[in-house]
Scaffold this motif. Structure first.
Motif, PDB file in Angstrom:
ATOM      1  N   LYS A  51      79.357  47.471  70.102  1.00 17.13           N
ATOM      2  CA  LYS A  51      78.330  48.065  70.963  1.00 17.13           C
ATOM      3  C   LYS A  51      77.554  49.088  70.142  1.00 17.13           C
ATOM      4  O   LYS A  51      78.101  49.694  69.222  1.00 17.13           O
ATOM      5  CB  LYS A  51      78.985  48.760  72.150  1.00 17.13           C
ATOM      6  N   PRO A  52      76.274  49.301  70.463  1.00 20.54           N
ATOM      7  CA  PRO A  52      75.515  50.324  69.737  1.00 20.54           C
ATOM      8  C   PRO A  52      76.132  51.707  69.973  1.00 20.54           C
ATOM      9  O   PRO A  52      76.712  51.957  71.032  1.00 20.54           O
ATOM     10  CB  PRO A  52      74.116  50.261  70.363  1.00 20.54           C
TER      11      PRO A  52
ATOM     12  N   LEU B 137      69.299  53.191  70.548  1.00 23.33           N
ATOM     13  CA  LEU B 137      68.531  52.117  71.155  1.00 23.33           C
ATOM     14  C   LEU B 137      68.384  52.249  72.677  1.00 23.33           C
ATOM     15  O   LEU B 137      68.601  51.285  73.423  1.00 23.33           O
ATOM     16  CB  LEU B 137      69.142  50.750  70.814  1.00 23.33           C
TER      17      LEU B 137
ATOM     18  N   GLU C 153      65.920  52.251  74.682  1.00 25.41           N
ATOM     19  CA  GLU C 153      64.916  51.403  75.313  1.00 25.41           C
ATOM     20  C   GLU C 153      65.238  49.912  75.180  1.00 25.41           C
ATOM     21  O   GLU C 153      64.523  49.072  75.706  1.00 25.41           O
ATOM     22  CB  GLU C 153      63.533  51.673  74.700  1.00 25.41           C
ATOM     23  N   TRP C 154      66.283  49.595  74.476  1.00 24.26           N
ATOM     24  CA  TRP C 154      66.613  48.206  74.176  1.00 24.26           C
ATOM     25  C   TRP C 154      67.575  47.620  75.201  1.00 24.26           C
ATOM     26  O   TRP C 154      68.396  48.332  75.791  1.00 24.26           O
ATOM     27  CB  TRP C 154      67.281  48.102  72.812  1.00 24.26           C
ATOM     28  N   ARG C 155      67.500  46.310  75.359  1.00 27.43           N
ATOM     29  CA  ARG C 155      68.542  45.549  76.030  1.00 27.43           C
ATOM     30  C   ARG C 155      69.221  44.754  74.927  1.00 27.43           C
ATOM     31  O   ARG C 155      68.689  43.763  74.441  1.00 27.43           O
ATOM     32  CB  ARG C 155      67.963  44.596  77.071  1.00 27.43           C
ATOM     33  N   VAL C 156      70.364  45.191  74.488  1.00 22.73           N
ATOM     34  CA  VAL C 156      71.081  44.533  73.394  1.00 22.73           C
ATOM     35  C   VAL C 156      71.921  43.401  73.975  1.00 22.73           C
ATOM     36  O   VAL C 156      72.768  43.621  74.840  1.00 22.73           O
ATOM     37  CB  VAL C 156      71.965  45.544  72.622  1.00 22.73           C
ATOM     38  N   ASP C 157      71.664  42.183  73.508  1.00 27.95           N
ATOM     39  CA  ASP C 157      72.371  41.009  74.015  1.00 27.95           C
ATOM     40  C   ASP C 157      73.537  40.587  73.129  1.00 27.95           C
ATOM     41  O   ASP C 157      74.458  39.936  73.588  1.00 27.95           O
ATOM     42  CB  ASP C 157      71.407  39.828  74.135  1.00 27.95           C
TER      43      ASP C 157
END
Length: 146
Positions: free
Chosen positions: A114-115, A120, A122-126
């Motif tokens: 996980k970040p 991040l 503003e990101w949606r990390v998939d």
């Protein structure tokens, strides 16, 4: 995205092709069977092995099949810097170990990272990937000791 956790036997391979909406053809069946046997194989190795069973098969045809297999989630691709990419049957999430000498790739049973907290926002990390780089057992055994 479909995930193939276990492919054993020709009937299972046929069913997986049908499950993702791909027509069952001899070449598709052979290429997926070669991959189902395990390991991380490049297009040349896949083509050579499948060609031995089929008689004729082009690398271009294998590339097209692999593209369809990736799009349907049957197969995953792993890019090796400076070397041809390798393919494997998709399965449970895992990471990879890469030998920096011979290019061997092994699966590593490790959770997707996980970040870091706050990174991040503003990101949606998939997805995320960790690649463990080093020397495989064979290259370690043949490496000069210092």
């Amino acid at each position: 995205m479909a995930v193939v956790e276990e492919l054993t036997g020709r009937e299972a391979v046929i069913q997986r092709l049908r499950d993702v909406g791909l027509r069952v053809t001899g070449p598709r069946l052979e290429v997926l069977t070669v991959l189902a046997a395990g390991g991380h194989l490049d297009v040349e190795a896949i083509t050579t092995t499948a060609r031995e069973r089929l008689g004729t098969l082009t690398s271009q045809a294998v590339y097209e099949m692999l593209r369809h297999f990736q799009e349907t989630g049957l197969v995953s691709k792993f890019d090796r810097p400076g070397l041809p990419a390798v393919f494997e049957i998709s399965g449970p999430a895992h990471q990879h170990a890469l030998c920096v000498v011979c290019g061997r790739v092994e699966n590593v049973d490790a959770a997707t990272p996980k970040p870091p907290r706050g990174a991040l926002p503003e990101w949606r990390v998939d997805d995320a990937e960790i690649v463990f780089k080093g020397l495989c057992p064979d290259c370690r055994a043949s490496a000069p000791t210092t």
